[in-house]
Design an enzyme around this catalytic site. Structure first.
Site, mmCIF file in Angstrom:
data_model
loop_
_atom_site.group_PDB
_atom_site.id
_atom_site.type_symbol
_atom_site.label_atom_id
_atom_site.label_comp_id
_atom_site.label_asym_id
_atom_site.label_seq_id
_atom_site.Cartn_x
_atom_site.Cartn_y
_atom_site.Cartn_z
ATOM 1 C CG ASP A 58 20.713 29.627 26.205
ATOM 2 O OD1 ASP A 58 20.207 29.665 25.054
ATOM 3 O OD2 ASP A 58 20.054 29.811 27.239
ATOM 4 C CG ASN B 270 16.871 23.211 21.186
ATOM 5 O OD1 ASN B 270 18.062 22.984 21.392
ATOM 6 N ND2 ASN B 270 16.200 24.073 21.928
#
Ligand code: IPE
Ligand code: IPE
Ligand code: MG
Length: 261
Positions: A31, A79
């Site tokens: 991330d 996502n």
């Protein structure tokens, strides 16, 4: 304090303990790509491009360190909610990364496998995934799992469906299902559970990654943004892992063989 010796040995650190110092299975939430790019006034996609570079190095480092299995979270089932241009940019990045990296994976004897609902991807990307999986299928070195269109809840649900269908087809009672036969039906079936979970980018959450499999993983969070996570960051994470006492419900004395009084 642990001291480093050479990297390509499983016992790359000596700290006079016999405990596991290199995790067998490492699972990483990569991330921070977007924030890395934003801080440099670059488009988010540039961050993802740099993220692929970071992933390539970490794959090599883990394989050299003797990690048996590495699972990288590349794209979550959530996502898809991102802006359309970011999603399509990520899809073409997966395609080019697969094209470019397949020879290197083969050279390093790394077996690649995708986990997640691949039916969400274009036919072209699905074909490419199958092709690289086939190409590296007999590689006997590190097992690399790329979690794409993956969700931990999806994984559990598909395993439940699978377990029910199999039980009905074989005329067996569902009561015969136990933790180990259920684990085998998850997308990570046959592989050990992750020992070490790493999340870069500062957030301290699982974000629907390997919900079942992380039950006893050691959790490691770092503020380092994924494009900047390098070999020394990985060493730091492994050193931290090596300093943990994994008790699996037992007492510390049971683990060390010390006095129970
Ligand atoms: C992780 O980086 C990569 C993917 C989710 C594909 P992010 O894109 O989430 O980066 P941040 O969290 O916005 O910085
Ligand atoms: C998790 O990161 C998924 C990947 C790294 C692929 P996100 O950036 O999507 O997670 P949230 O939305 O911050 O929880
Ligand atoms: Mg993020």
């Amino acid at each position: 304090m642990a001291t480093y010796v050479v990297w390509p040995k499983r016992e790359y650190m000596t700290n006079n303990t016999a405990k596991q110092i290199v995790p067998r299975h490492v699972a990483i939430v990569m991330d921070g790509n977007g924030r890395w790019a934003k801080a440099r006034f670059l488009p988010r996609l540039m961050g993802h491009h740099r993220g692929v570079e970071a992933a390539r190095k970490v794959i090599r480092n883990c394989s050299e360190a003797g990690v048996e299995c590495l699972t990288l979270f590349a794209f979550s089932s959530e996502n898809w909610r991102r802006p359309e241009d970011e999603v399509s940019g990520l899809m073409s990045l997966f395609m080019t990364a697969l094209e470019r990296e397949s020879a290197g994976l083969l050279r390093h004897n790394v077996r690649l496998q995708f986990i997640g609902d691949r039916s969400g991807f274009s036919a072209g990307l699905q074909d490419k995934i199958l092709q690289v999986e086939g190409l590296t299928a007999s590689c006997s070195g590190m097992h690399l799992l790329v979690a794409a269109n993956y969700g931990g809840r999806w994984d559990i649900l598909q395993a439940v469906r699978n377990a029910c269908t199999t039980a009905v087809a074989e005329g067996r009672d569902l009561a015969s299902l136990d933790e180990s036969s259920f684990s085998a039906m998850l997308s990570t079936g046959g592989l050990p559970d992750p020992d070490l979970f790493i999340r870069t980018g500062g957030e301290r959450r699982i974000s629907n990654f390997l919900m079942w499999q992380l039950a006893y993983a050691e959790l490691y969070f770092t503020d380092t943004l994924w494009p900047e996570f390098d070999e020394s960051s990985l060493r730091e994470a492994f050193a931290d892992f090596a300093s943990r006492q994994r008790r699996f419900g037992m007492t510390g004395e049971q683990i060390t063989g010390g006095n129970h009084a």
